[in-house]
Write a protein that holds these residues in place. Structure first.
Motif, PDB file in Angstrom:
ATOM      1  N   PHE A 203       0.639  -1.538  -0.444  1.00  0.00           N
ATOM      2  CA  PHE A 203      -0.653   0.169  -0.013  1.00  0.00           C
ATOM      3  C   PHE A 203       1.324   0.974   0.012  1.00  0.00           C
ATOM      4  N   ILE A 204       1.101   2.244  -1.314  1.00  0.00           N
ATOM      5  CA  ILE A 204       1.444   2.906  -1.335  1.00  0.00           C
ATOM      6  C   ILE A 204       0.870   4.570  -1.439  1.00  0.00           C
ATOM      7  N   SER A 205       0.964   5.419  -0.620  1.00  0.00           N
ATOM      8  CA  SER A 205       0.405   6.595  -0.381  1.00  0.00           C
ATOM      9  C   SER A 205       1.172   7.522  -1.745  1.00  0.00           C
ATOM     10  N   LEU A 206       0.662   8.761  -2.070  1.00  0.00           N
ATOM     11  CA  LEU A 206       1.082  10.040  -2.455  1.00  0.00           C
ATOM     12  C   LEU A 206       0.484  10.855  -1.641  1.00  0.00           C
ATOM     13  N   GLU A 207       1.928  12.190  -1.506  1.00  0.00           N
ATOM     14  CA  GLU A 207       1.102  12.905  -0.239  1.00  0.00           C
ATOM     15  C   GLU A 207       1.631  14.314  -0.956  1.00  0.00           C
ATOM     16  N   GLY A 208       1.266  15.051  -0.151  1.00  0.00           N
ATOM     17  CA  GLY A 208       1.951  16.683  -0.460  1.00  0.00           C
ATOM     18  C   GLY A 208       0.776  17.720  -0.946  1.00  0.00           C
ATOM     19  N   GLY A 209       1.364  18.400  -0.753  1.00  0.00           N
ATOM     20  CA  GLY A 209       0.399  19.612  -0.819  1.00  0.00           C
ATOM     21  C   GLY A 209      -0.338  19.792  -2.547  1.00  0.00           C
ATOM     22  N   GLU A 210      -1.192  21.332  -3.395  1.00  0.00           N
ATOM     23  CA  GLU A 210      -1.493  21.436  -3.974  1.00  0.00           C
ATOM     24  C   GLU A 210      -0.750  21.683  -5.329  1.00  0.00           C
ATOM     25  N   GLY A 211      -0.478  21.543  -6.023  1.00  0.00           N
ATOM     26  CA  GLY A 211      -0.036  21.216  -7.757  1.00  0.00           C
ATOM     27  C   GLY A 211       1.305  20.850  -7.562  1.00  0.00           C
ATOM     28  N   VAL A 212       1.379  19.941  -6.739  1.00  0.00           N
ATOM     29  CA  VAL A 212       2.661  18.891  -6.699  1.00  0.00           C
ATOM     30  C   VAL A 212       2.495  18.191  -7.847  1.00  0.00           C
ATOM     31  N   GLY A 213       2.110  16.905  -8.061  1.00  0.00           N
ATOM     32  CA  GLY A 213       1.689  16.286  -9.162  1.00  0.00           C
ATOM     33  C   GLY A 213       1.497  14.917  -9.077  1.00  0.00           C
ATOM     34  N   LYS A 214       1.002  14.617  -8.060  1.00  0.00           N
ATOM     35  CA  LYS A 214       0.944  13.453  -7.825  1.00  0.00           C
ATOM     36  C   LYS A 214       0.408  12.610  -8.361  1.00  0.00           C
ATOM     37  N   SER A 215      -0.926  12.948  -8.912  1.00  0.00           N
ATOM     38  CA  SER A 215      -2.113  12.594  -9.839  1.00  0.00           C
ATOM     39  C   SER A 215      -1.250  12.182 -11.263  1.00  0.00           C
ATOM     40  N   THR A 216      -0.254  12.664 -11.425  1.00  0.00           N
ATOM     41  CA  THR A 216       0.555  12.544 -12.643  1.00  0.00           C
ATOM     42  C   THR A 216       1.783  11.172 -12.033  1.00  0.00           C
ATOM     43  N   GLN A 217       2.172  11.703 -11.301  1.00  0.00           N
ATOM     44  CA  GLN A 217       3.619  10.737 -11.120  1.00  0.00           C
ATOM     45  C   GLN A 217       2.339   8.823 -10.238  1.00  0.00           C
ATOM     46  N   ILE A 218       0.983   9.364  -9.952  1.00  0.00           N
ATOM     47  CA  ILE A 218       0.519   8.238  -9.610  1.00  0.00           C
ATOM     48  C   ILE A 218       0.476   7.380 -11.119  1.00  0.00           C
ATOM     49  N   ARG A 219       0.170   7.761 -11.976  1.00  0.00           N
ATOM     50  CA  ARG A 219      -0.234   7.426 -13.068  1.00  0.00           C
ATOM     51  C   ARG A 219       0.849   6.560 -13.819  1.00  0.00           C
ATOM     52  N   LEU A 220       2.447   7.414 -13.967  1.00  0.00           N
ATOM     53  CA  LEU A 220       3.643   7.488 -14.123  1.00  0.00           C
ATOM     54  C   LEU A 220       4.192   5.446 -13.444  1.00  0.00           C
ATOM     55  N   LEU A 221       3.688   5.912 -12.258  1.00  0.00           N
ATOM     56  CA  LEU A 221       3.844   4.885 -11.034  1.00  0.00           C
ATOM     57  C   LEU A 221       3.201   3.410 -10.960  1.00  0.00           C
ATOM     58  N   GLY A 222       2.366   3.616 -11.112  1.00  0.00           N
ATOM     59  CA  GLY A 222       1.229   2.776 -11.662  1.00  0.00           C
ATOM     60  C   GLY A 222       1.845   2.010 -13.265  1.00  0.00           C
ATOM     61  N   ALA A 223       2.167   2.670 -14.183  1.00  0.00           N
ATOM     62  CA  ALA A 223       2.547   1.844 -15.638  1.00  0.00           C
ATOM     63  C   ALA A 223       3.803   1.281 -15.618  1.00  0.00           C
ATOM     64  N   ASP A 224       4.427   2.010 -14.225  1.00  0.00           N
ATOM     65  CA  ASP A 224       5.722   1.151 -14.370  1.00  0.00           C
ATOM     66  C   ASP A 224       6.092   0.341 -13.507  1.00  0.00           C
ATOM     67  N   LEU A 225       5.026  -0.338 -12.776  1.00  0.00           N
ATOM     68  CA  LEU A 225       4.740  -1.208 -11.899  1.00  0.00           C
ATOM     69  C   LEU A 225       4.541  -2.561 -12.780  1.00  0.00           C
ATOM     70  N   LYS A 226       2.764  -1.825 -13.587  1.00  0.00           N
ATOM     71  CA  LYS A 226       2.606  -3.004 -14.236  1.00  0.00           C
ATOM     72  C   LYS A 226       3.305  -3.913 -15.322  1.00  0.00           C
ATOM     73  N   GLU A 227       4.409  -3.226 -15.937  1.00  0.00           N
ATOM     74  CA  GLU A 227       5.308  -2.698 -17.172  1.00  0.00           C
ATOM     75  C   GLU A 227       6.054  -4.096 -16.131  1.00  0.00           C
TER      76      GLU A 227
END
Length: 217
Positions: A14-38
């Motif tokens: 279970f990995i959570s991504l945290e941070g204030g507004e505009g730090v890019g969490k949504s983008t990094q979730i997608r990139l991380l998910g794609a890399d791990l699926k690969e």
């Protein structure tokens, strides 16, 4: 009151991504998910508030409308209710099946935003989390950081100055949030990894992958 980490299935993380507004969490979730699926891992990507029908219904209540729509206490209770649904319907079942769960925000956002910046108190947020979600915690929390104010400006540009109730709050509020996140990271070094969110998305993704090397072996 101690949080429980022993309830997490050892086959999944279970990995959570945290941070204030505009730090890019949504983008990094997608990139991380794609890399791990690969790499062959079974992944689900989710977010808070939201992630399930009940959570999504509460998400609209929390993010839309005037910044003074809810009292601080009501806001904290709504987040706890959304998380309870999310944990019960999505996160815990996925972990029980050995899946990896990647979550855009989790309990640490409540601790930073409602607990510290809104003055509810961290102990009260932890009690709500224990009641609603049985204290379930991530294996790893990745805290994306930018200099104070930079993330908020990114969010304004992204949303055309039409941000949600939290993005519209003043810089002093966001400074308190960032300070609270930093304090949480220092207090929990075994769980947190602080990630520099400056530079290109690909650069940040590489830093994230390095921060979870130990979970991949």
């Amino acid at each position: 009151m101690a949080f429980r980490t022993d309830v997490i299935n050892k086959q999944g993380y279970f990995i959570s991504l945290e941070g204030g507004e505009g730090v890019g969490k949504s983008t990094q979730i997608r990139l991380l998910g794609a890399d791990l699926k690969e790499k062959g891992f079974d992944i689900i990507e989710t977010r808070e508030p939201g992630g399930c029908p009940g959570g999504n219904a509460i998400r609209h209540l929390l993010l839309e409308g005037d910044i003074h729509r809810w009292t601080n206490a009501t806001e904290a209770l709504l987040f706890a209710a959304a998380r309870s649904e999310h944990v019960t319907r999505v996160i815990r079942p996925a972990l029980d099946k050995g899946q990896w769960v990647l979550c855009d925000r989790y309990i640490d956002s409540s601790l930073a935003y409602q607990g510290d910046a809104s003055g509810i108190g961290e102990d009260n947020i932890r009690k709500l989390h224990y009641i609603g979600s049985q204290g379930l915690m991530p294996h790893r929390t990745l805290l994306l950081v930018l200099p104070n104010g930079e993330g908020v400006e990114r969010a304004k540009i992204r949303d055309g100055n039409q941000g949600n109730r939290f993005e519209k709050r003043d810089l002093d509020y966001h400074k308190k949030v960032n300070e609270a996140f930093h304090k949480l990271a220092l207090e929990n070094p075994e769980r947190f990894r602080i990630i520099d969110a400056s530079g290109t998305a690909e650069m940040v993704h590489k830093r994230i992958m390095h921060s979870i090397d130990d979970l991949l072996s």
